[in-house]
Design a protein around this motif. Structure first.
Motif, PDB file in Angstrom:
ATOM      1  N   GLU A 132       1.102  -0.837  -0.150  1.00  0.00           N
ATOM      2  CA  GLU A 132      -0.314  -0.331   0.029  1.00  0.00           C
ATOM      3  C   GLU A 132       1.055   1.111  -0.137  1.00  0.00           C
ATOM      4  O   GLU A 132       0.409   2.149  -0.545  1.00  0.00           O
ATOM      5  CB  GLU A 132      -1.004   0.001   1.004  1.00  0.00           C
ATOM      6  CG  GLU A 132      -2.017  -1.213   1.386  1.00  0.00           C
ATOM      7  CD  GLU A 132      -3.429  -0.543   2.763  1.00  0.00           C
ATOM      8  OE1 GLU A 132      -2.583  -0.003   3.157  1.00  0.00           O
ATOM      9  OE2 GLU A 132      -3.906  -1.771   2.428  1.00  0.00           O
ATOM     10  N   ASN A 133       1.789   1.356   0.947  1.00  0.00           N
ATOM     11  CA  ASN A 133       2.880   2.111   0.747  1.00  0.00           C
ATOM     12  C   ASN A 133       4.196   2.537  -0.639  1.00  0.00           C
ATOM     13  O   ASN A 133       3.199   4.154  -1.052  1.00  0.00           O
ATOM     14  CB  ASN A 133       4.200   1.870   1.832  1.00  0.00           C
ATOM     15  CG  ASN A 133       3.253   2.169   3.163  1.00  0.00           C
ATOM     16  OD1 ASN A 133       2.236   2.801   3.664  1.00  0.00           O
ATOM     17  ND2 ASN A 133       4.028   1.714   4.540  1.00  0.00           N
ATOM     18  N   ASP A 187       0.704   4.602  -3.064  1.00  0.00           N
ATOM     19  CA  ASP A 187       0.117   5.516  -2.411  1.00  0.00           C
ATOM     20  C   ASP A 187       1.457   6.649  -2.976  1.00  0.00           C
ATOM     21  O   ASP A 187       1.453   7.369  -3.120  1.00  0.00           O
ATOM     22  CB  ASP A 187       0.525   5.526  -0.815  1.00  0.00           C
ATOM     23  CG  ASP A 187      -0.859   4.508  -0.857  1.00  0.00           C
ATOM     24  OD1 ASP A 187      -1.708   4.450  -1.024  1.00  0.00           O
ATOM     25  OD2 ASP A 187      -1.157   3.990   1.050  1.00  0.00           O
ATOM     26  N   ARG A 208      -5.825   1.425  -7.774  1.00  0.00           N
ATOM     27  CA  ARG A 208      -5.628   2.815  -7.679  1.00  0.00           C
ATOM     28  C   ARG A 208      -5.733   3.328  -9.114  1.00  0.00           C
ATOM     29  O   ARG A 208      -5.236   5.034  -9.155  1.00  0.00           O
ATOM     30  CB  ARG A 208      -3.974   2.248  -7.401  1.00  0.00           C
ATOM     31  CG  ARG A 208      -3.960   2.459  -5.945  1.00  0.00           C
ATOM     32  CD  ARG A 208      -3.735   3.322  -4.700  1.00  0.00           C
ATOM     33  NE  ARG A 208      -2.324   4.548  -5.440  1.00  0.00           N
ATOM     34  CZ  ARG A 208      -2.285   5.635  -6.149  1.00  0.00           C
ATOM     35  NH1 ARG A 208      -3.571   6.163  -6.626  1.00  0.00           N
ATOM     36  NH2 ARG A 208      -1.343   6.363  -7.103  1.00  0.00           N
TER      37      ARG A 208
END
Length: 247
Positions: A57-58, A61, A88
């Motif tokens: 996720e990081n 992001d 995303r």
């Protein structure tokens, strides 16, 4: 400049001397170098990089554009990771899908079709005609890109009609193919670019590298407003009393 993540299975380069000779540090390393030449901030991730394939996720992001190369291990990509990347893209992250990644779980989900095609490995000549010379992805590219050795992909390519078709290919054996397809999915931009078979030095070609840089710049999210969904308060003064609702 865009924050880019280049994702690659990184299997062929470790299993085949032919591929390793062309891409000793992996296809992802060569693609990443091409994008860094354009000033982009680039990181890489690979299939065997942990249970999330390097796409945590990081990482996502912090990614404006994701570049995806896959071939032999599409089924090994975890569905939870596909779900994450798909979301995303719909939220605005750009996606560049390269060569045999047409058959990835992610691209098939975004297209809603089988994404099947004809293919042949015969080291034949490919000519990619630029049919939308005014498109940003074609910036700096001439009338055609000539590749002396390529894997043939032929029609029918089972994808939706592109929003814009930038390149179309002709092969020495006579087939043609839609090789540069632009789509919008949700708030995200998707570009499929056909060249890139692992046993040919496609990603060392200067025109191909320029297309990759152009595609990243095209797919990078803009600064427009973030869409809002759901129940909305009126902008004008109206009577909102209505007992007929079933929500």
């Amino acid at each position: 400049m865009a924050r880019v993540t280049v994702w690659n299975e990184y299997r062929h380069e470790r299993e085949s001397e032919v591929v390793a000779d062309i891409y000793p540090d992996g296809i992802h390393a060569v693609v990443a170098d091409a994008l860094r030449e354009g000033g982009h901030e680039v990181r890489t991730a690979t299939l065997d990089e942990g249970p999330e394939h390097g796409l945590t996720e990081n990482v996502l992001d912090e990614t404006d554009v994701l570049v995806w190369w896959g071939h032999a291990a599409h089924d090994e990509v975890r569905d939870a990771v596909v779900d994450r990347v798909h979301e995303r893209v719909l939220d605005g992250m750009g996606l560049i899908v390269l060569h045999s990644a047409h058959y990835s779980k992610l691209f098939k989900r975004l297209m809603g079709t089988s994404c099947s095609l004809k293919w042949r490995e015969a080291a034949e000549r490919e000519r990619l005609w630029t049919i939308e010379p005014g498109h940003p992805i074609a910036d700096g590219i001439g009338e055609a890109i000539e590749l002396e050795e390529a894997e043939m992909y032929g029609e029918r390519f089972d994808v939706p009609a592109p929003d814009t078709l930038v390149f179309t290919s002709w092969f020495e054996g006579g087939e043609t193919f839609r090789s540069g397809c632009c789509y919008r999915r949700g708030s995200g931009k998707v570009f499929y670019f056909r060249p890139g078979h692992e046993t040919y030095p496609i990603y060392h070609d200067e025109d191909v590298r320029r297309v990759l840089r152009n595609a990243v710049e095209w797919a990078e999210p803009g600064d427009g407003p973030t869409p809002e969904f759901g129940n909305a308060e009126p902008r004008e003064d109206i009577d909102t009393d209505d007992d007929r609702t079933v929500h």
